[in-house]
Structure formats: structure tokens, C-alpha cells
Design a protein around this motif. Structure first.
Motif, PDB file in Angstrom:
ATOM      1  N   ALA A 321      41.761  22.205  50.818  1.00 21.39           N
ATOM      2  CA  ALA A 321      40.504  21.797  51.363  1.00 21.39           C
ATOM      3  C   ALA A 321      39.408  22.286  50.331  1.00 21.39           C
ATOM      4  O   ALA A 321      38.332  22.650  50.892  1.00 21.39           O
ATOM      5  CB  ALA A 321      40.189  22.497  52.663  1.00 21.39           C
ATOM      6  N   PHE A 322      39.631  22.642  49.004  1.00 17.52           N
ATOM      7  CA  PHE A 322      38.948  23.237  48.277  1.00 17.52           C
ATOM      8  C   PHE A 322      38.178  22.140  47.447  1.00 17.52           C
ATOM      9  O   PHE A 322      38.965  21.184  46.687  1.00 17.52           O
ATOM     10  CB  PHE A 322      39.852  24.205  47.247  1.00 17.52           C
ATOM     11  CG  PHE A 322      38.897  24.938  46.268  1.00 17.52           C
ATOM     12  CD1 PHE A 322      38.033  26.126  46.806  1.00 17.52           C
ATOM     13  CD2 PHE A 322      38.725  24.499  45.213  1.00 17.52           C
ATOM     14  CE1 PHE A 322      37.285  26.886  45.862  1.00 17.52           C
ATOM     15  CE2 PHE A 322      37.748  25.428  44.275  1.00 17.52           C
ATOM     16  CZ  PHE A 322      37.191  26.326  44.477  1.00 17.52           C
ATOM     17  N   ARG A 323      36.828  22.221  47.351  1.00 20.87           N
ATOM     18  CA  ARG A 323      36.171  21.319  46.386  1.00 20.87           C
ATOM     19  C   ARG A 323      34.972  22.107  45.648  1.00 20.87           C
ATOM     20  O   ARG A 323      34.181  22.866  46.499  1.00 20.87           O
ATOM     21  CB  ARG A 323      35.314  20.394  47.166  1.00 20.87           C
ATOM     22  CG  ARG A 323      34.604  19.109  46.470  1.00 20.87           C
ATOM     23  CD  ARG A 323      33.958  18.296  47.665  1.00 20.87           C
ATOM     24  NE  ARG A 323      33.143  17.266  46.875  1.00 20.87           N
ATOM     25  CZ  ARG A 323      33.637  16.166  46.436  1.00 20.87           C
ATOM     26  NH1 ARG A 323      35.005  15.734  46.783  1.00 20.87           N
ATOM     27  NH2 ARG A 323      32.750  15.109  45.984  1.00 20.87           N
ATOM     28  N   ASP A 324      34.915  21.778  44.333  1.00 21.23           N
ATOM     29  CA  ASP A 324      33.909  22.823  43.569  1.00 21.23           C
ATOM     30  C   ASP A 324      33.847  22.234  42.222  1.00 21.23           C
ATOM     31  O   ASP A 324      34.467  21.560  41.839  1.00 21.23           O
ATOM     32  CB  ASP A 324      34.283  24.477  43.750  1.00 21.23           C
ATOM     33  CG  ASP A 324      33.046  25.262  43.756  1.00 21.23           C
ATOM     34  OD1 ASP A 324      32.161  24.914  43.280  1.00 21.23           O
ATOM     35  OD2 ASP A 324      33.325  26.288  44.196  1.00 21.23           O
ATOM     36  N   TYR A 325      32.983  23.077  41.529  1.00 20.13           N
ATOM     37  CA  TYR A 325      32.890  23.003  40.144  1.00 20.13           C
ATOM     38  C   TYR A 325      34.129  23.500  39.347  1.00 20.13           C
ATOM     39  O   TYR A 325      34.259  23.341  38.124  1.00 20.13           O
ATOM     40  CB  TYR A 325      31.482  23.475  39.649  1.00 20.13           C
ATOM     41  CG  TYR A 325      30.275  23.181  40.182  1.00 20.13           C
ATOM     42  CD1 TYR A 325      29.623  22.047  39.381  1.00 20.13           C
ATOM     43  CD2 TYR A 325      29.695  23.654  41.278  1.00 20.13           C
ATOM     44  CE1 TYR A 325      28.370  21.400  39.876  1.00 20.13           C
ATOM     45  CE2 TYR A 325      28.388  23.254  41.669  1.00 20.13           C
ATOM     46  CZ  TYR A 325      27.564  22.094  41.152  1.00 20.13           C
ATOM     47  OH  TYR A 325      26.600  21.609  41.493  1.00 20.13           O
ATOM     48  N   TRP A 326      34.767  24.554  39.869  1.00 18.98           N
ATOM     49  CA  TRP A 326      35.779  25.553  39.232  1.00 18.98           C
ATOM     50  C   TRP A 326      37.028  25.171  39.810  1.00 18.98           C
ATOM     51  O   TRP A 326      37.479  24.733  41.013  1.00 18.98           O
ATOM     52  CB  TRP A 326      35.408  26.674  39.510  1.00 18.98           C
ATOM     53  CG  TRP A 326      33.791  27.053  39.481  1.00 18.98           C
ATOM     54  CD1 TRP A 326      32.965  27.223  40.612  1.00 18.98           C
ATOM     55  CD2 TRP A 326      32.755  27.220  38.386  1.00 18.98           C
ATOM     56  NE1 TRP A 326      31.789  27.493  40.254  1.00 18.98           N
ATOM     57  CE2 TRP A 326      31.617  27.443  38.745  1.00 18.98           C
ATOM     58  CE3 TRP A 326      33.172  27.132  36.997  1.00 18.98           C
ATOM     59  CZ2 TRP A 326      30.643  27.448  37.845  1.00 18.98           C
ATOM     60  CZ3 TRP A 326      32.095  27.318  36.041  1.00 18.98           C
ATOM     61  CH2 TRP A 326      30.896  27.467  36.641  1.00 18.98           C
ATOM     62  N   LEU A 327      38.067  24.950  38.980  1.00 17.75           N
ATOM     63  CA  LEU A 327      39.351  25.037  39.187  1.00 17.75           C
ATOM     64  C   LEU A 327      40.190  26.108  39.241  1.00 17.75           C
ATOM     65  O   LEU A 327      40.182  26.911  38.122  1.00 17.75           O
ATOM     66  CB  LEU A 327      39.918  23.903  38.218  1.00 17.75           C
ATOM     67  CG  LEU A 327      41.410  23.589  38.553  1.00 17.75           C
ATOM     68  CD1 LEU A 327      41.429  22.513  39.704  1.00 17.75           C
ATOM     69  CD2 LEU A 327      42.175  23.022  37.483  1.00 17.75           C
ATOM     70  N   PRO A 328      40.659  26.847  40.277  1.00 15.35           N
ATOM     71  CA  PRO A 328      41.066  28.262  40.219  1.00 15.35           C
ATOM     72  C   PRO A 328      42.401  28.010  39.550  1.00 15.35           C
ATOM     73  O   PRO A 328      43.070  27.223  39.737  1.00 15.35           O
ATOM     74  CB  PRO A 328      41.401  28.517  41.749  1.00 15.35           C
ATOM     75  CG  PRO A 328      40.350  27.636  42.478  1.00 15.35           C
ATOM     76  CD  PRO A 328      40.352  26.278  41.634  1.00 15.35           C
ATOM     77  N   LEU A 329      42.695  29.236  38.937  1.00 20.35           N
ATOM     78  CA  LEU A 329      43.846  29.273  38.090  1.00 20.35           C
ATOM     79  C   LEU A 329      44.305  30.706  38.078  1.00 20.35           C
ATOM     80  O   LEU A 329      43.493  31.579  38.177  1.00 20.35           O
ATOM     81  CB  LEU A 329      43.758  29.170  36.491  1.00 20.35           C
ATOM     82  CG  LEU A 329      43.317  27.385  36.191  1.00 20.35           C
ATOM     83  CD1 LEU A 329      42.724  27.186  34.993  1.00 20.35           C
ATOM     84  CD2 LEU A 329      44.523  26.545  36.610  1.00 20.35           C
ATOM     85  N   TYR A 330      45.400  30.932  37.610  1.00 25.57           N
ATOM     86  CA  TYR A 330      46.241  32.310  37.738  1.00 25.57           C
ATOM     87  C   TYR A 330      46.369  32.712  36.119  1.00 25.57           C
ATOM     88  O   TYR A 330      46.448  32.003  35.379  1.00 25.57           O
ATOM     89  CB  TYR A 330      47.481  32.172  38.238  1.00 25.57           C
ATOM     90  CG  TYR A 330      47.606  31.993  39.803  1.00 25.57           C
ATOM     91  CD1 TYR A 330      47.398  33.229  40.741  1.00 25.57           C
ATOM     92  CD2 TYR A 330      48.014  31.045  40.331  1.00 25.57           C
ATOM     93  CE1 TYR A 330      47.429  32.926  41.960  1.00 25.57           C
ATOM     94  CE2 TYR A 330      48.065  30.634  41.580  1.00 25.57           C
ATOM     95  CZ  TYR A 330      47.643  31.696  42.517  1.00 25.57           C
ATOM     96  OH  TYR A 330      47.588  31.552  44.088  1.00 25.57           O
ATOM     97  N   GLY A 331      46.225  34.344  35.932  1.00 28.24           N
ATOM     98  CA  GLY A 331      46.361  34.935  34.643  1.00 28.24           C
ATOM     99  C   GLY A 331      45.835  34.080  33.707  1.00 28.24           C
ATOM    100  O   GLY A 331      44.907  33.952  33.634  1.00 28.24           O
ATOM    101  N   GLN A 332      46.782  34.128  32.458  1.00 29.70           N
ATOM    102  CA  GLN A 332      46.225  33.474  31.330  1.00 29.70           C
ATOM    103  C   GLN A 332      46.865  32.258  31.315  1.00 29.70           C
ATOM    104  O   GLN A 332      48.091  32.109  30.862  1.00 29.70           O
ATOM    105  CB  GLN A 332      46.399  34.269  30.123  1.00 29.70           C
ATOM    106  CG  GLN A 332      45.978  35.549  30.056  1.00 29.70           C
ATOM    107  CD  GLN A 332      46.123  36.293  28.578  1.00 29.70           C
ATOM    108  OE1 GLN A 332      46.387  35.737  27.725  1.00 29.70           O
ATOM    109  NE2 GLN A 332      46.215  37.809  28.840  1.00 29.70           N
TER     110      GLN A 332
END
Length: 742
Positions: A321-332
Motif C-alpha cells: 500500500a505504499f505510493r510516493d516519490y521515493w523507493l524504499p531500499l535497504y543498506g547499500q
């Protein structure tokens, strides 16, 4: 203006009045892009009909009476439809205004936590009714009352601009066409334009078509607050503001009554922070702000990471259910796949993946490097820094620098400084408390107040404060916004809105960005990296605790402890709206109300400014030191100026004080307090001696209360304070601010 009739009375302007109402109704078409269903249209039409009808009924009484009558009619309409406790269901009472406040707060929460289009809830319908009541009144005043229909384009623009800024996609052509037709109708319906009717209609039609054509080619119209004009990876574009404050969205997620599941994550070897974006620009007045992202490599694709040891994990993220300008990512991130092609880019400097408009991907995969340095490796690491922008703290209040230096003590490495600051906020002897409702402002620097007086807040305040303090002691830093580790559900982790969080990333030369979390959470959501656990164990074994020597307050004693709130899974909604940016109802959703209601709120601006000036001066008085005496004197001059006691630049301090005693009929206690203030002012200006913190608080209070008792303010003087309206009233000349050199 219409000429008088044979009977000496002005005719009723049926034509332009009806056209002004129709223009507003047509201009409301873009609302369909941000509100579901059509019940909003009924609210708009009802409001327009009421305002126009009242305007026609009161026309012969003059524009001022018409405008007041229309605003009263809008208030009665709001009472009838949404109010509680109104007399005869139309006249608002105290319970009615309390209900209005609840509706406005609810509308703001829905706007800040819901992606457009939003449901047509009672809160949203209340906001629409109020907004279009104000807009229709303004359009009627310009087109009918002032006879200047072209000027009505300004309030009409608000009905178009707000939905255009909130809509995720381009507004439909018919919505733009209807808005343009509404404004054109006003232009061709004005008195004396009948002979130009055909040409005017043709001009409006051609202009509307051209505008639609240009908009479809350039894509400038109807974007959701785009922060960069990027058509895809590698594009370059200028910057504008991001439509929604990230801290406002963060608070909105934490205050939801029912958490919403956002991601299901598989392949993650251990709980890890999920980073959505980072903030590197700090402004003392507005806090941490989003900077325009750098053009970077396209996603999906392969990325390069800084050489550092750690675990490589292949992670699968299912978007729920996530909608945004940003794409969440882990670590490097080493590579990202499964995304829509030519839509996402990666900003290497800030470590964020972004797109030009909010999007909701079905899911994506990530190959990530999860670094696990030891404490000794972080202490021994050497290498270049990330850039001077991550050290920028030039305008930070000196009191913040002093507190940061005392907290870190003799720590000489970046990791030891960061651990000391984290323990300052989260250690067993900390005076800070987690609370979604921040302490009220007293007019001083917001960060200073948090560190010295308020000492409570949620992750925004803690991450913001620690990042600034790191920079103050020479450690590059940034604020990260995203999510904590979520909860384990079988072979996957589920991340929800209750996991929304902000933390700090400090640069350790030779290693890179390293995570620290200064928020004193008590629900187990904090993730403690091994190097932090090592440092804490080492400090405990050595018998040193940074909390043993708490940094002193820059002003005043500590406040009473604040009770711990329940875990964020059952968050407490603040009783009063706070500014998510630190900043006050500074909440972005209410900007909609403020813009459309500017006509009604403009009259309150002087009194609001006066209260703000008073708060700033009294905060300076409490702080003591250079400037405290001048602030005390300025506040007393302002109190006198509000009561029409104006001082001249040639008056001495003592001469002005004698006039105050005489004009305000000050009693003996107030006279003694005033002499104390006068003595401090003269010592500060001419002798270089400045009052200690808190020294002038009581004398200023006594004098102010005596002035209020001796010469009470009238209602007009409260609403329009003379110290604000008269330039220079209640201020100290610049030449008297400079203390003498001894």
C-alpha cells in the motif's frame, strides 16, 4: 458601477452576479481529481447558490454589507450542515466551533496521510464548503462589488491550483476547459461587453484550446508537486518544492488509529532499517528540508557501492500500500530489479531512489550490502569525507554547539561522538521522553527549546537534533526517513505505518554512512547495531556514562518529567495540532484553508505578529546575556505603544520610564520593578554589563501586569496593536542596542 434608475435606485446586476456564481461552479471541476464521488459537487453548488442569493438580496446596501452578509451566510450554512449545538440550527455556538475545529483537524489528517483522490468524508466536505464559500464571496466582490471581473481570476486560480498540486496525474482536459470557461464567462459577461460578445467568446475558446495544447506537450500542468522535471533516468531539470513535507507524512502515519501494512519483505537476514529518503539541508528556521535529487543511474539496473565488508542479501519487497516519490531500499544497494522501466533513478550522493511523480510499484527486488563493521574498525577507519554540505552548520545557535561539545566530551572519533550523543537522548539517565505531541513553543529557537525546555517529541525531533549536534562537533551527518524492521510473519517481515521512523546516519571515513538511532522508543522497535552495543558495553564496563554530566540548560530549570506514551502501535493523537516541520500548525494540509481563507484571516495578522514578537522578546529576556535588557525594554515600550503612549527617539530611558509610571498609573511594586529594568538597560547599553539568565523575568512580568491593569486595551487595540502598525513604535534605536566598550 450601474447607473441609477429613474427611481434613483441601482438596478440589481442579475447577469454578472449569476455569471460569477457559474464561474466558480465551473472552476471547481478540478476538485474531481482529488475527491472521490460527486457529493462534493452538491456542496459546491449549494454554497454558490447561497452566496449569490445573499449578494443579490443585499446589493443595494453596498459592497461592504454584501460581503459581511455573504460570510455570515456561509457560517450559517456550515452550522446547518456540520455544526453541533447551533441556535435554531443556524446560529453557531461554542459547541459548533469546537466541532468545526474537529472537522478541520480531521480533514488535515486525511490530506496528510491519504493519497489523492480522498473519500468525500464529512471532514473533506466541510473543508470544501468553507473554502468555496470564501472563494465565491471573493469572486462576487471583485466581479460585482468592484466591477472588475478580471480581478476575480485570482481567487478562481486557487480552486484550480490546489487540486492541480495534489493530483497524482495530469488533470483531465475537461476540468481545465471548465475552469477556463468559468473565467472567460466573467470577462464576456461584464457590463458593456455585449457588442464584443462574439469576439470575446472566440478569444476565450482559442485561448483555452492553446492552453490545453501547451499543457499536453510540456506536461507542466497538474503534477503532484513535482520536485524535478525528469522524463526518465538521466534527465535533468530544475527544482521546485516537494508537495508534502516528509515529516508531515511521517507524523500522519504514526497517528493512524489502525496501522496499514505497507510491505512484505523476504530474504532479509536480520532486522534492518528501510530507508526511503535522506535529508542533508538544514535551515535553522524551517529545519531539515528535501533537496532536489541529483541525476543518477536508471533503475532497474546495477549499482556500485563503497568498498566495505558486510553481508550481501537478495531481498524481495512486495508493495502492499505504499505510493510516493521515493523507493524504499535497504543498506547499500548493489542492484534493483522488478520496476517499471524508465521511471526511477538513483541519487548516489543521498542514497535514495526517486521518480518524478508518486508511483505505486507492485514490488521490486534488491541485492544489498548490509555492512557490519566492528567498533574498532570504525575507530581505525580513515578516508575522505562525503562533501562539505553534510557539515554545514553555520547558522546553528551557539547554545546548541555548547551542549553538543559538552556531551561528546573528549571523544575523538566519529563513532564515539555519535554514541555519546545517542546515549544523551536514550541512556538510562536521560531527561528526554518519546511523545507524538511536542512541547509548545516559547518563541525561542526551536532546537534550543527542544534541548533545554521541551525535552519531548517523536523521532523527527530526536533525529533532527542529533544530526545538527553531530555537525556541530565536526561529524558529517544527515537525517534518514523510512521504516524500522517491522515484525516477523513466517518467513517474511511485514512493515506497516506504525514502523514509520526517522534516524541519523553519520559518515565514518573509510566506511561510509553509519546508522544511529537517538529516539528513546520503549516498544522494542529500535534496532541496535553491533558497534553501538559494543560501545555501550565498553562505557558501562569503564564506569563512564555520558548522562552523569548532563549538558546544562541554556535557559531555565528542567521541566517536570513527561509520562511515557503507549507504544506507537496504539498511538495517541495529539490533543492539538502541531507543526510537523517543527514546524507548528505549521501542517501542510491546512495551507489549503489558509490560502482560500486569507480574506477572512488578514485582519488577525497584526495581533498574531504582536504575540509572536512578545514571545520572542520574553524568551530573550529569560535567556539573559547580551540583548536581554534591550528585549525587556522593547516589550515594555510595545505595551505602552499599544496604549497610544508613543516615545520619541530623543527621550531618555528614565524619562520614558517616568511617563510610563504616570500614564499607566503604576503602583509602588511596579515602579520598583521598572527601576530594576531601567538599571539593567543602562548597565547593558552603557556599561557592558548584561543581566543573568532569568534575572529580568519577574520585573518584566510585574510591570506588564501593572500596565494591563492600569490601562486595559480596547477590542480595537487588541486586534490592531499600535506597536505593530506604527513603524518604529515599541522598538529600540539601533545606536542604543550596541553596548559601550569599556
Amino acid at each position: 458601477m450601474s447607473p441609477p434608475t429613474a427611481e434613483g435606485r441601482k438596478p440589481v446586476p442579475w447577469g454578472i452576479a449569476l455569471c460569477s456564481g457559474l464561474a466558480v461552479a465551473l472552476a471547481s471541476a478540478p476538485v474531481s481529481a482529488v475527491v472521490l464521488e460527486l457529493s462534493w459537487l452538491g456542496a459546491v453548488i449549494m454554497t454558490v447558490v447561497v452566496v449569490v442569493a445573499v449578494g443579490l438580496a443585499l446589493h443595494r446596501a453596498g459592497p461592504a454589507v454584501v460581503t459581511i452578509g455573504q460570510l455570515v451566510a456561509v457560517l450559517m450554512l456550515l452550522t446547518a450542515r456540520f455544526g453541533d449545538g447551533g441556535l435554531f440550527g443556524l446560529v453557531p455556538g461554542p459547541a459548533t466551533f469546537a466541532r468545526f475545529g474537529e472537522l478541520l483537524t480531521g480533514a488535515g489528517d486525511q490530506i496528510s496521510t491519504t493519497i489523492a483522490p480522498v473519500p468525500a468524508t464529512p471532514e473533506i466536505l466541510f473543508l470544501i464548503t468553507m473554502a468555496f464559500g470564501l472563494v465565491t464571496t471573493a469572486v462576487y466582490l471583485a466581479a460585482v462589488g468592484a466591477g472588475a471581473p478580471a480581478a476575480a481570476g485570482v481567487p478562481l486560480l486557487a480552486t484550480f491550483a490546489v487540486p492541480a498540486a495534489l493530483a497524482d496525474a495530469l488533470l483531465p482536459w475537461w476540468a481545465m476547459g471548465a475552469a477556463a470557461a468559468g473565467f472567460g464567462l466573467l470577462l464576456v459577461a461584464r457590463r458593456g461587453a455585449r457588442r464584443q460578445l462574439v469576439g470575446g467568446v472566440a478569444l476565450v475558446v482559442v485561448g483555452g484550446v492553446l492552453a490545453l495544447a501547451v499543457g499536453s506537450v510540456t506536461g507542466f500542468v497538474g503534477t503532484a508537486g513535482r520536485f524535478a522535471d525528469l522524463d526518465g533516468p538521466g534527465g535533468s531539470g530544475g527544482s521546485t518544492g516537494v508537495g508534502l513535507s516528509p515529516f508531515a507524512a511521517l507524523r500522519g502515519q504514526l497517528t493512524q488509529s489502525e496501522p496499514t501494512q505497507l510491505f512484505a519483505v523476504g530474504g532479509l537476514p536480520r532486522p534492518t532499517y528501510l530507508r526511503a529518503l535522506t535529508l542533508r539541508d538544514f535551515q535553522p528556521q524551517s529545519g531539515w528540508t528535501v533537496a532536489p535529487p541529483d541525476p543518477g543511474p536508471p533503475l532497474p539496473g546495477t549499482l556500485t557501492a563503497d568498498p566495505a565488508g558486510g553481508d550481501i542479501a537478495d531481498v524481495t519487497i512486495t508493495n502492499l500500500a505504499f505510493r510516493d516519490y521515493w523507493l524504499p531500499l535497504y543498506g547499500q544497494p548493489l542492484g534493483v530489479g522488478g520496476l517499471t522501466a524508465n521511471r526511477w533513478s538513483y541519487d548516489v550522493r543521498d542514497g535514495t531512489a526517486y521518480t518524478a511523480r508518486p508511483r505505486q510499484e507492485q514490488g521490486w527486488t534488491e541485492r544489498t550490502l548490509l555492512t557490519q563493521p566492528t567498533l574498532q574498525q570504525l575507530r581505525d577507519a580513515r578516508g575522505p569525507g562525503p562533501g562539505s554540505e553534510f557539515l554545514d552548520a553555520a547558522r546553528v545557535d551557539p547554545r546548541v554547539r555548547d551542549i553538543a561539545r559538552q556531551v561528546v566530551g573528549d571523544a575523538d572519533t566519529a563513532v564515539d561522538k555519535a554514541v555519546a550523543l545517542q546515549e544523551y537522548f536514550t541512556g538510562p539517565a536521560t531527561q528526554f521522553h518519546y511523545d507524538l505531541s511536542t512541547a509548545p513553543s516559547g518563541g525561542d529557537d526551536a532546537l534550543v527549546e527542544f534541548l533545554t525546555v521541551g525535552k519531548r517529541g517523536f523521532c523527527e525531533q530526536y533525529a533532527s537534533a542529533m544530526a545538527v549536534m553531530l555537525r556541530a562537533v565536526g561529524v558529517p551527518s544527515r537525517v534518514a526517513i523510512g521504516f524500522t524492521g517491522g515484525v516477523q510473519d513466517g518467513d517474511r517481515r511485514v512493515v506497516s505505518t506504525s514502523d514509520a521512523h526517522a534516524w541519523v546516519e553519520a559518515w565514518v571515513a573509510g566506511v561510509g554512512w553509519t546508522t544511529f538511532d537517538p529516539t528513546p522508543l520503549a516498544d522494542g522497535r529500535t534496532i541496535t547495531p553491533p558497534y553501538v552495543a559494543e560501545a555501550l558495553a565498553e562505557r558501562q564496563a569503564g564506569g563512564t556514562d555520558p548522562q552523569d554530566e548532563q549538558a546544562p540548560d541554556a535557559k531555565g530549570p528542567d521541566t517536570a518529567p513527561v509520562a511515557e506514551p503507549p507504544p506507537p502501535s496504539e498511538p495517541q493523537v495529539p490533543a492539538a495540532a502541531d507543526d510537523p516541520a517543527g514546524g507548528g500548525l505549521p501542517l501542510w494540509p491546512f495551507v489549503v484553508v489558509l490560502v482560500l481563507g486569507a480574506l477572512g484571516l488578514a485582519g488577525a495578522a497584526p495581533s498574531i505578529l504582536r504575540r509572536r514578537q512578545r514571545g520572542q522578546r520574553l524568551a530573550a529576556v529569560a535567556g539573559g546575556g547580551q540583548g536581554a535588557a534591550a528585549a525587556a525594554w522593547e516589550e515594555l515600550l510595545a505595551e505602552s505603544a499599544d496604549r497610544d503612549l508613543i516615545t520619541r527617539s530623543s527621550d531618555t530611558v528614565r524619562g520614558t520610564a517616568r511617563r510610563m509610571i504616570r500614564e499607566h498609573r503604576l503602583d509602588s511594586e511596579a515602579q520598583t520593578a521598572l527601576r530594576h529594568v531601567v538599571g539593567s538597560v543602562e548597565a547593558s547599553w552603557y556599561g557592558g554589563g548584561h543581566p543573568a539568565p532569568g534575572e529580568l523575568v519577574e520585573p518584566v512580568r510585574v510591570v506588564r501586569e501593572a500596565i494591563v491593569a492600569g490601562t486595559p486595551l480596547t477590542l480595537r487595540e487588541r486586534v490592531l496593536p499600535r506597536s505593530v502598525l506604527r513603524r518604529g513604535a515599541g522598538s529600540v534605536p539601533d545606536e542604543e542596542r550596541v553596548p559601550a566598550h569599556t
